[in-house]
Design an enzyme around this catalytic site. Structure first.
Site, PDB file in Angstrom:
ATOM      1  CB  SER A 151      -7.963   9.438  -4.467  1.00 55.75           C
ATOM      2  OG  SER A 151      -9.147  10.166  -4.738  1.00 55.75           O
ATOM      3  CE  LYS A 168      -5.568   7.708  -0.773  1.00 55.70           C
ATOM      4  NZ  LYS A 168      -5.111   6.346  -0.351  1.00 55.70           N
TER       5      LYS A 168
END
Length: 259
Positions: A151, A168
Protein backbone atom coordinates in the site's frame (compact mmCIF):
# COMPACT_ATOMS: atom_id res chain seq x y z
CA UNK A 1 -15.50 -24.11 -10.90
CA UNK A 2 -13.52 -24.72 -14.03
CA UNK A 3 -13.74 -25.36 -17.73
CA UNK A 4 -12.04 -27.80 -20.06
CA UNK A 5 -9.84 -26.60 -22.91
CA UNK A 6 -7.09 -28.20 -24.98
CA UNK A 7 -3.78 -28.35 -23.14
CA UNK A 8 -1.64 -25.28 -23.77
CA UNK A 9 1.61 -23.88 -22.47
CA UNK A 10 -0.01 -20.67 -21.22
CA UNK A 11 1.32 -19.44 -17.88
CA UNK A 12 -0.86 -20.13 -14.87
CA UNK A 13 -1.34 -17.31 -12.35
CA UNK A 14 -2.74 -17.72 -8.84
CA UNK A 15 -4.37 -14.54 -7.49
CA UNK A 16 -5.55 -14.58 -3.89
CA UNK A 17 -8.66 -12.55 -3.15
CA UNK A 18 -9.59 -12.63 -6.82
CA UNK A 19 -13.37 -12.43 -6.55
CA UNK A 20 -13.59 -8.63 -6.24
CA UNK A 21 -11.70 -5.36 -6.32
CA UNK A 22 -8.06 -5.29 -7.31
CA UNK A 23 -7.74 -9.07 -7.30
CA UNK A 24 -10.61 -9.48 -9.74
CA UNK A 25 -9.20 -6.81 -12.02
CA UNK A 26 -5.72 -8.33 -11.89
CA UNK A 27 -7.01 -11.81 -12.72
CA UNK A 28 -8.99 -10.56 -15.72
CA UNK A 29 -6.15 -8.40 -16.99
CA UNK A 30 -3.88 -11.44 -16.81
CA UNK A 31 -6.47 -13.47 -18.71
CA UNK A 32 -6.65 -10.78 -21.38
CA UNK A 33 -2.87 -11.06 -21.75
CA UNK A 34 -2.94 -14.82 -22.22
CA UNK A 35 -2.63 -16.31 -18.73
CA UNK A 36 -4.80 -19.03 -17.31
CA UNK A 37 -5.91 -18.10 -13.82
CA UNK A 38 -6.69 -19.57 -10.43
CA UNK A 39 -8.39 -17.21 -8.01
CA UNK A 40 -9.22 -17.64 -4.36
CA UNK A 41 -12.23 -16.33 -2.51
CA UNK A 42 -13.38 -16.43 1.10
CA UNK A 43 -17.17 -16.02 1.02
CA UNK A 44 -18.00 -14.41 -2.34
CA UNK A 45 -18.53 -17.62 -4.31
CA UNK A 46 -21.01 -16.09 -6.76
CA UNK A 47 -18.61 -13.26 -7.56
CA UNK A 48 -15.77 -15.77 -7.98
CA UNK A 49 -17.87 -17.80 -10.42
CA UNK A 50 -18.49 -14.62 -12.41
CA UNK A 51 -14.74 -13.96 -12.68
CA UNK A 52 -14.18 -17.53 -13.86
CA UNK A 53 -16.91 -17.10 -16.49
CA UNK A 54 -15.39 -13.86 -17.76
CA UNK A 55 -11.95 -15.46 -18.03
CA UNK A 56 -13.45 -18.35 -19.94
CA UNK A 57 -15.10 -15.91 -22.34
CA UNK A 58 -11.59 -14.61 -23.02
CA UNK A 59 -10.57 -18.12 -24.01
CA UNK A 60 -8.63 -18.93 -20.86
CA UNK A 61 -8.93 -21.77 -18.41
CA UNK A 62 -9.94 -20.55 -14.97
CA UNK A 63 -10.69 -22.01 -11.56
CA UNK A 64 -11.87 -20.55 -8.25
CA UNK A 65 -10.90 -22.15 -4.93
CA UNK A 66 -12.07 -21.23 -1.45
CA UNK A 67 -9.38 -19.96 0.93
CA UNK A 68 -9.42 -18.00 4.18
CA UNK A 69 -5.99 -16.38 4.32
CA UNK A 70 -6.54 -15.45 7.98
CA UNK A 71 -6.52 -19.16 8.94
CA UNK A 72 -3.03 -20.57 8.40
CA UNK A 73 -4.21 -23.93 9.75
CA UNK A 74 -6.06 -24.36 6.46
CA UNK A 75 -3.09 -23.77 4.17
CA UNK A 76 -2.02 -27.40 3.90
CA UNK A 77 -5.51 -28.45 2.80
CA UNK A 78 -5.58 -25.61 0.28
CA UNK A 79 -2.25 -26.71 -1.19
CA UNK A 80 -3.62 -30.24 -1.58
CA UNK A 81 -6.70 -28.90 -3.39
CA UNK A 82 -4.51 -26.73 -5.59
CA UNK A 83 -2.23 -29.64 -6.45
CA UNK A 84 -5.24 -31.76 -7.43
CA UNK A 85 -6.67 -28.89 -9.49
CA UNK A 86 -3.43 -28.39 -11.41
CA UNK A 87 -3.36 -32.08 -12.25
CA UNK A 88 -7.03 -32.28 -13.20
CA UNK A 89 -7.39 -29.09 -15.23
CA UNK A 90 -3.90 -28.54 -16.63
CA UNK A 91 -2.15 -31.90 -16.21
CA UNK A 92 0.66 -29.93 -14.59
CA UNK A 93 2.39 -30.08 -11.22
CA UNK A 94 3.28 -26.39 -10.94
CA UNK A 95 1.98 -22.91 -11.64
CA UNK A 96 4.00 -19.88 -12.73
CA UNK A 97 2.87 -16.66 -11.04
CA UNK A 98 1.60 -15.86 -7.55
CA UNK A 99 -0.12 -12.61 -6.61
CA UNK A 100 -0.59 -12.24 -2.85
CA UNK A 101 -3.48 -9.80 -2.96
CA UNK A 102 -6.12 -10.97 -0.46
CA UNK A 103 -6.59 -8.54 2.39
CA UNK A 104 -8.87 -6.47 4.55
CA UNK A 105 -8.66 -3.07 6.17
CA UNK A 106 -8.82 -1.71 9.69
CA UNK A 107 -9.47 1.98 10.27
CA UNK A 108 -8.80 3.16 13.81
CA UNK A 109 -6.48 5.65 15.40
CA UNK A 110 -3.29 4.35 16.96
CA UNK A 111 -4.68 5.14 20.42
CA UNK A 112 -7.93 3.25 19.78
CA UNK A 113 -6.69 0.22 17.80
CA UNK A 114 -7.58 -2.96 19.68
CA UNK A 115 -5.34 -5.97 20.05
CA UNK A 116 -7.92 -8.01 18.16
CA UNK A 117 -7.78 -5.61 15.20
CA UNK A 118 -3.98 -5.69 15.24
CA UNK A 119 -3.86 -9.49 15.40
CA UNK A 120 -6.32 -9.71 12.50
CA UNK A 121 -4.07 -7.50 10.38
CA UNK A 122 -1.07 -9.68 11.24
CA UNK A 123 -2.89 -12.85 10.18
CA UNK A 124 -4.40 -11.49 6.99
CA UNK A 125 -1.50 -9.47 5.61
CA UNK A 126 1.84 -10.49 7.07
CA UNK A 127 1.43 -14.06 8.30
CA UNK A 128 -0.56 -15.13 5.25
CA UNK A 129 1.95 -13.69 2.81
CA UNK A 130 4.79 -15.41 4.66
CA UNK A 131 3.35 -18.85 5.32
CA UNK A 132 1.03 -19.31 2.34
CA UNK A 133 3.90 -18.51 -0.01
CA UNK A 134 6.13 -20.86 1.98
CA UNK A 135 3.58 -23.68 1.58
CA UNK A 136 3.22 -22.95 -2.15
CA UNK A 137 6.94 -22.98 -2.96
CA UNK A 138 6.98 -26.62 -4.13
CA UNK A 139 4.21 -25.78 -6.62
CA UNK A 140 5.79 -22.61 -8.07
CA UNK A 141 7.82 -23.17 -11.22
CA UNK A 142 11.51 -22.36 -11.23
CA UNK A 143 11.78 -19.03 -13.03
CA UNK A 144 8.35 -18.04 -11.72
CA UNK A 145 7.28 -14.70 -10.32
CA UNK A 146 5.67 -13.44 -7.14
CA UNK A 147 3.98 -10.08 -6.65
CA UNK A 148 3.03 -9.04 -3.13
CA UNK A 149 0.47 -6.26 -2.83
CA UNK A 150 1.36 -3.53 -0.33
CA UNK A 151 0.00 0.00 0.00
CA UNK A 152 1.07 3.58 -0.52
CA UNK A 153 0.37 3.93 3.21
CA UNK A 154 3.67 2.17 3.87
CA UNK A 155 5.39 5.30 2.44
CA UNK A 156 3.10 8.15 3.51
CA UNK A 157 1.04 8.35 6.69
CA UNK A 158 -2.65 9.09 7.09
CA UNK A 159 -4.33 8.93 10.51
CA UNK A 160 -6.28 5.76 11.20
CA UNK A 161 -4.18 3.21 9.35
CA UNK A 162 -1.31 2.46 11.74
CA UNK A 163 -1.96 -1.28 12.10
CA UNK A 164 -2.75 -1.87 8.43
CA UNK A 165 0.22 0.15 7.19
CA UNK A 166 2.60 -1.52 9.64
CA UNK A 167 1.70 -4.90 8.17
CA UNK A 168 2.24 -3.63 4.65
CA UNK A 169 5.63 -2.28 5.69
CA UNK A 170 6.43 -5.76 6.95
CA UNK A 171 5.35 -7.26 3.63
CA UNK A 172 7.75 -4.94 1.82
CA UNK A 173 10.72 -6.01 3.96
CA UNK A 174 9.68 -9.66 3.68
CA UNK A 175 9.54 -9.35 -0.11
CA UNK A 176 13.20 -8.32 -0.30
CA UNK A 177 14.20 -11.33 1.76
CA UNK A 178 12.05 -13.61 -0.39
CA UNK A 179 13.71 -12.24 -3.53
CA UNK A 180 17.15 -12.87 -2.06
CA UNK A 181 16.43 -16.40 -0.90
CA UNK A 182 14.42 -17.51 -3.94
CA UNK A 183 17.00 -16.12 -6.37
CA UNK A 184 18.72 -19.50 -6.84
CA UNK A 185 15.44 -20.79 -8.30
CA UNK A 186 15.21 -17.68 -10.52
CA UNK A 187 11.92 -16.70 -8.86
CA UNK A 188 11.50 -12.94 -8.79
CA UNK A 189 9.63 -11.18 -5.99
CA UNK A 190 8.34 -7.64 -6.27
CA UNK A 191 5.91 -5.38 -4.44
CA UNK A 192 3.15 -3.31 -6.02
CA UNK A 193 1.95 -0.58 -3.65
CA UNK A 194 -1.35 0.98 -4.76
CA UNK A 195 -2.41 4.44 -3.74
CA UNK A 196 -6.05 5.20 -3.00
CA UNK A 197 -8.32 3.29 -5.40
CA UNK A 198 -12.05 3.40 -6.08
CA UNK A 199 -13.14 -0.08 -4.92
CA UNK A 200 -15.31 -1.50 -2.15
CA UNK A 201 -12.23 -1.86 0.07
CA UNK A 202 -12.74 -0.33 3.50
CA UNK A 203 -16.44 -0.01 2.88
CA UNK A 204 -15.92 1.82 -0.41
CA UNK A 205 -15.01 5.13 1.27
CA UNK A 206 -12.66 6.34 -1.47
CA UNK A 207 -15.22 5.45 -4.13
CA UNK A 208 -18.36 6.72 -2.40
CA UNK A 209 -17.24 9.68 -0.25
CA UNK A 210 -17.07 12.61 -2.67
CA UNK A 211 -15.22 14.83 -0.22
CA UNK A 212 -12.56 12.19 0.50
CA UNK A 213 -12.24 11.41 -3.19
CA UNK A 214 -11.70 15.08 -4.04
CA UNK A 215 -9.13 15.51 -1.25
CA UNK A 216 -7.07 12.58 -2.51
CA UNK A 217 -7.34 13.72 -6.12
CA UNK A 218 -6.08 17.15 -5.06
CA UNK A 219 -2.97 15.56 -3.53
CA UNK A 220 -2.24 13.42 -6.60
CA UNK A 221 -0.02 14.62 -9.44
CA UNK A 222 -2.34 13.20 -12.10
CA UNK A 223 -5.36 14.87 -10.48
CA UNK A 224 -7.61 11.90 -9.83
CA UNK A 225 -8.06 8.84 -7.63
CA UNK A 226 -6.88 5.46 -8.89
CA UNK A 227 -9.12 2.94 -10.63
CA UNK A 228 -8.84 -0.86 -10.47
CA UNK A 229 -7.57 -0.95 -14.07
CA UNK A 230 -4.61 1.20 -13.01
CA UNK A 231 -3.47 -1.39 -10.47
CA UNK A 232 -4.44 -4.62 -12.21
CA UNK A 233 -2.65 -3.47 -15.33
CA UNK A 234 0.54 -2.73 -13.43
CA UNK A 235 0.57 -6.14 -11.74
CA UNK A 236 -0.16 -7.90 -15.02
CA UNK A 237 2.66 -5.96 -16.69
CA UNK A 238 5.17 -7.23 -14.12
CA UNK A 239 4.21 -10.79 -15.00
CA UNK A 240 4.64 -10.44 -18.75
CA UNK A 241 7.58 -11.90 -20.70
CA UNK A 242 10.52 -9.53 -20.87
CA UNK A 243 10.17 -8.21 -17.32
CA UNK A 244 12.03 -10.99 -15.55
CA UNK A 245 14.98 -8.76 -14.61
CA UNK A 246 12.81 -6.62 -12.34
CA UNK A 247 13.37 -8.07 -8.90
CA UNK A 248 13.24 -7.05 -5.21
CA UNK A 249 11.55 -3.75 -6.12
CA UNK A 250 8.77 -1.74 -4.56
CA UNK A 251 6.68 -0.18 -7.33
CA UNK A 252 4.15 2.39 -6.17
CA UNK A 253 1.16 2.73 -8.47
CA UNK A 254 -0.51 5.85 -7.13
CA UNK A 255 -0.57 8.51 -9.83
CA UNK A 256 2.03 10.46 -7.87
CA UNK A 257 0.14 10.98 -4.61
CA UNK A 258 2.03 13.24 -2.22
CA UNK A 259 4.79 13.48 -4.82
Amino acid sequence: MSTTHPITTAPIALVTGGSRGLGRNTALQLAERGSDIIITYQRAEAEARAVVAQAEQLGRRAVALALDVSDSAGFDAFVRRLRATLDRVWQRERFDHLVNNAGSGAHASFAETTEAQFDDMVRVHLKATFFLTQKLLPLISDGGRIVNVSSGLARFSLPGYAAYAAMKGGVEVLSRYMARELGPRRITVNVVAPGAVETDFGGGAVRDNAQLNAMIAGQTALGRVGLPDDIGGAIALLLQPGNGWINAQRIEVSGGIFA
